[in-house]
Design a protein around this motif. Structure first.
Motif, mmCIF file in Angstrom:
data_model
loop_
_atom_site.group_PDB
_atom_site.id
_atom_site.type_symbol
_atom_site.label_atom_id
_atom_site.label_comp_id
_atom_site.label_asym_id
_atom_site.label_seq_id
_atom_site.Cartn_x
_atom_site.Cartn_y
_atom_site.Cartn_z
ATOM 1 N N GLY A 257 5.537 -8.056 1.305
ATOM 2 C CA GLY A 257 4.267 -7.948 2.020
ATOM 3 C C GLY A 257 3.133 -8.622 1.271
ATOM 4 N N PHE A 258 3.133 -8.479 -0.044
ATOM 5 C CA PHE A 258 2.091 -9.110 -0.852
ATOM 6 C C PHE A 258 2.172 -10.634 -0.764
ATOM 7 C CE2 PHE A 258 0.856 -10.931 -5.016
ATOM 8 C CZ PHE A 258 -0.502 -10.615 -4.986
ATOM 9 N N ALA B 87 -0.763 -2.542 -5.622
ATOM 10 C CA ALA B 87 0.383 -1.722 -6.010
ATOM 11 C C ALA B 87 1.098 -1.077 -4.838
ATOM 12 C CB ALA B 87 -0.071 -0.636 -6.993
ATOM 13 N N ASP B 88 0.374 -0.769 -3.730
ATOM 14 C CA ASP B 88 1.006 -0.079 -2.616
ATOM 15 C C ASP B 88 1.721 -1.023 -1.655
ATOM 16 O OD1 ASP B 88 -1.417 -1.179 -1.920
ATOM 17 O OD2 ASP B 88 -1.914 0.371 -0.445
ATOM 18 N N PHE C 31 9.154 -7.646 -13.524
ATOM 19 C CA PHE C 31 9.181 -8.035 -12.116
ATOM 20 C C PHE C 31 7.766 -8.185 -11.556
ATOM 21 C CE2 PHE C 31 13.736 -6.794 -11.777
ATOM 22 C CZ PHE C 31 14.184 -7.961 -11.157
ATOM 23 N N LYS C 32 6.844 -7.357 -12.018
ATOM 24 C CA LYS C 32 5.457 -7.523 -11.582
ATOM 25 C C LYS C 32 4.931 -8.890 -12.012
ATOM 26 C CE LYS C 32 4.162 -2.617 -11.631
ATOM 27 N NZ LYS C 32 3.413 -1.564 -12.355
ATOM 28 N N GLN D 243 10.641 -3.357 -2.281
ATOM 29 C CA GLN D 243 10.113 -2.279 -3.123
ATOM 30 C C GLN D 243 8.591 -2.360 -3.224
ATOM 31 O OE1 GLN D 243 13.670 -2.578 -6.402
ATOM 32 N NE2 GLN D 243 11.845 -1.410 -6.982
ATOM 33 N N PRO D 244 7.916 -1.204 -3.231
ATOM 34 C CA PRO D 244 6.474 -1.217 -3.529
ATOM 35 C C PRO D 244 6.244 -1.786 -4.930
ATOM 36 C CG PRO D 244 7.137 0.898 -2.601
ATOM 37 C CD PRO D 244 8.396 0.146 -2.894
#
Length: 322
Positions: free
Chosen positions: A96-97, A90-91, A140-141, A131-132
């Motif tokens: 980045g993920f 989540a962070d 979106f997740k 966005q985080p």
């Protein structure tokens, strides 16, 4: 077609609970398999064993000829997996993920960035990359989860409720993406969903599981043909209320479902009015011509007449309700 996924007597037991019961399954290259079943039927457990996230109690599973238990890394390198409620960091930002997933997949440099860019484009994530993840909507997740599953262009794609939480436009985009990946060839896609229209829209084959076992297997059209609504006729006519009884007496008709609107909304009220119904045939018998001819002979004005191919939800309930 080559065999992409093969399970033989695949079984998973959690204490006294038999979640998957000696399941035999083969998925070939080019297939989009709809994996259906009620809650607790063993769908997610089966997918977790195929991907190596759960160890079978007994039996075997292989991907592209690699045994899941004996060659787990070879299997995982060939699979893209979107689990139910895909867990994300989540962070991290979405970008980045995805870069992290590229590294985990052994990608680096320009190749890694190309894969990330392609996944972002296919899942339409460009606007939220910085966005985080914790600030993203559920839809979106889910799309970030799908992006990580397809990032390395896997041969086998296993998607557990891929459109969960998506709005209608997003669902359409994901279904279109699945169709495009299937059309490109060289892949096998397994799609678990509770949305039966999704199976009709994108799947070339569907299986229904209940109590850990396969209880139906065929193309969507073959399963629809098992529905009592196969070759049923849904029509809207200007006719007297007695039309329902007349249609029910036609040869080959098992029954008639009244779908007429309420009387105060223009329905039949003692005379001619709107009659809407579904004429259900006996064992898939073709009755459309008889229904149409009877309406013409009676002078009923036909506003709509549609022959149904069958309803997956009807077959689903019929098979899994026992």
């Amino acid at each position: 077609m080559g065999e992409m996924i093969v399970t033989r007597a695949l079984t998973k037991q959690f204490g006294p609970i038999l979640a998957v019961d000696r399941l035999d399954l083969t998925v070939a290259t080019g297939e989009v398999l709809g994996f259906l079943g009620p809650n607790g039927a063993g769908k997610s457990t089966t997918m977790k064993m195929i991907t190596g996230f759960l160890t079978p109690t007994s039996g075997t599973a292989s991907v592209r000829g690699h045994d899941v238990s004996k060659e787990p890394l070879a299997v995982k390198s060939r699979i893209g997996y979107l689990p139910e409620g895909a867990p994300l960091y989540a962070d991290m930002t979405a970008a980045g993920f995805l870069r992290f997933i590229a590294q985990v997949r052994g990608l680096s440099g320009r190749r890694a960035q190309e894969c990330v860019d392609r996944a972002v484009e296919l899942t339409q994530l460009k606007g939220v990359l910085r966005q985080p993840i914790e600030t993203l909507s559920k839809g979106f997740k889910r799309r970030v989860g799908l992006a990580q599953a397809i990032l390395h262009d896997p041969e086998v794609l296993i998607l557990d409720e891929p459109t969960d939480g998506l709005d209608p436009n997003q669902k359409h985009q994901v279904r279109q993406l699945i169709r495009e990946m299937a059309a490109a060839g060289g892949k096998a896609i397994v799609l678990s969903t509770h949305i039966l229209e999704e199976v009709e829209a994108v799947c070339s084959r569907a299986i229904i599981v209940a109590k850990g076992r396969i209880v139906a297997d065929g193309t969507p059209a073959q399963l629809q043909a098992r529905s009592r609504y196969h070759n049923a006729v849904t029509l809207t006519v200007q006719a007297p209320a007695s039309a329902l009884e007349e249609l029910a007496r036609l040869p080959g008709v098992a029954g008639v479902e009244d779908l007429s609107p309420p009387k105060d909304a223009g329905g039949v009220a003692g005379g001619v009015g709107v009659v809407r119904c579904t004429v259900i045939p006996k064992k898939g018998e073709v009755v459309a011509e008889r229904v149409s001819r009877h309406a013409r002979e009676k002078g009923w004005a036909i506003d709509q007449l549609r022959v149904e191919s069958g309803r997956l939800d009807d077959v689903f309930r019929q098979i899994t309700a026992a």
